[in-house]
Design a protein around this motif. Structure first.
Motif, PDB file in Angstrom:
ATOM      1  N   GLU A   3     -52.601  18.997  50.711  1.00 14.16           N
ATOM      2  CA  GLU A   3     -53.493  19.677  51.727  1.00 14.16           C
ATOM      3  C   GLU A   3     -54.751  18.763  51.999  1.00 14.16           C
ATOM      4  N   SER A   7     -58.572  20.811  57.280  1.00 17.00           N
ATOM      5  CA  SER A   7     -57.911  22.279  57.563  1.00 17.00           C
ATOM      6  C   SER A   7     -58.944  22.878  58.570  1.00 17.00           C
ATOM      7  N   PRO A  70     -59.077  27.939  54.505  1.00 18.97           N
ATOM      8  CA  PRO A  70     -57.626  28.320  54.528  1.00 18.97           C
ATOM      9  C   PRO A  70     -57.271  28.384  53.140  1.00 18.97           C
ATOM     10  N   CYS A 180     -63.694  20.441  53.774  1.00 13.64           N
ATOM     11  CA  CYS A 180     -62.291  21.069  54.460  1.00 13.64           C
ATOM     12  C   CYS A 180     -62.439  20.612  56.012  1.00 13.64           C
ATOM     13  N   ARG A 304     -56.242  20.839  46.434  1.00 20.07           N
ATOM     14  CA  ARG A 304     -56.772  21.314  47.809  1.00 20.07           C
ATOM     15  C   ARG A 304     -57.720  20.710  48.591  1.00 20.07           C
ATOM     16  N   CYS A 305     -58.128  21.028  49.892  1.00 20.41           N
ATOM     17  CA  CYS A 305     -58.975  20.327  50.572  1.00 20.41           C
ATOM     18  C   CYS A 305     -60.501  20.657  50.030  1.00 20.41           C
TER      19      CYS A 305
END
Length: 313
Positions: A3, A7, A70, A180, A304-305
């Protein structure tokens, strides 16, 4: 990195951060301006009211951030991890950043040590008591002082409420949003403190009104404070991004609030300046080695971002 794609859009991330900053400041004045509550009867009641407002603001920011980011899992441990609230690597997140922060205050700590030794010598010479008795008396006096400090509302503001609420809003919530949103880690480290410093602009009117300062003097006082908050905010953001753990900037924030501005120079005490310079050199040399992401995380890939420490490898 999982990811790793953006996002959120950068405008959305920026607007969300601005909204949280404005809400964090505005809610402090909500009891009197919106709810029309009578003014507090004492300074203690005034501070308690502000504690409640800051807690509400922090909780609202955490919920707001969870809705904007997200996040696909509803598990509590997963949600807490987004904000750097973790149960793993706790001792590393406490001791390493605290040691690093102490280096910036080497001059201050040296001065405190000199004053403490001089005070102890003075009491020993006056009382004429044995060494062990003097040490025992000093420890008991320190215990009494800490007890009185712990009951002081300013102690709770500077060492508990302010560090906890400000780190939750301006680090744990804003940094994941900016990361993100596609901002690079280095940009986030210098961008996030801008919001942090703007949240302190409300102090200008308070200083101008309560202390009867001129507008120029109030501006100078607040300008110095804003400069310090930008520098500290960058350091705290750096710790959060590097470690992925909220405890790291939290302990640094509480320690800096306790120590105040670092002591650079004291007349006729050159050792204080030597200690300050040595501490800053050590800080610069150890800044990256002691905040290596792998010291605070089991893995630093497939993230994750919002986990910015992955991009430091």
């Amino acid at each position: 990195m999982e990811e790793n794609k953006v996002s959120l859009s950068k405008p959305v991330a920026m607007i969300a951060c601005i909204a949280m900053t404005l809400f964090y400041v505005a809610i402090l004045y909500a009891p009197t301006l919106i709810l029309r509550l009578p003014p507090p009867q004492s300074f203690k009641n005034f501070m308690i009211r502000r504690f409640i407002c800051a807690a509400i603001s922090s909780f609202a920011s955490v919920i707001f951030c969870a809705l904007v980011l997200p996040i696909r899992s509803g598990e509590a441990s997963y949600l807490f991890g987004v904000y750097g609230i973790r149960s793993d690597h706790i001792w590393q997140a406490v001791l390493f950043p605290l040691f690093l922060t102490n280096l910036m205050y080497a001059g201050s700590l040296m001065l405190k040590s000199i004053l403490l030794v001089n005070k102890w010598k003075e009491h020993r010479n006056q009382d004429g008591r044995p060494l062990l008795c003097s040490i025992k008396s000093t420890l008991l006096s320190f215990s009494d002082q800490m007890s009185s400090v712990a009951s002081n509302v300013l102690f709770w503001r500077n060492l508990v409420v302010a560090p906890l609420t400000e780190e939750l809003v301006f680090r744990a919530c804003m940094i994941p949003l900016l990361l993100c949103g596609g901002f690079k880690a280095y940009n986030v480290i210098f961008l996030c403190p801008t919001f942090f410093s703007l949240a302190h602009l409300n102090h200008m009117m308070e200083i101008y009104g309560r202390h009867n300062y001129s507008l120029v003097k109030a501006s100078m006082v607040v300008g110095l404070q804003l400069g310090y908050t930008v520098i500290f905010g960058s350091y705290a953001s750096f710790l959060f991004v590097r470690t992925g753990n909220l405890i790291a900037p939290l302990v640094a924030h509480a320690f800096c609030n306790y120590m105040g501005l670092p002591v650079l120079f004291v007349p006729r005490k050159g050792i204080v300046s030597v200690a300050f310079v040595a501490g800053m050199i050590s800080f610069a040399l150890l800044l990256f080695p002691i905040t290596r992401p792998d010291l605070y995380n089991d893995r630093t890939n497939n993230c994750r971002c919002w986990q910015g420490y992955c991009s430091w490898n």
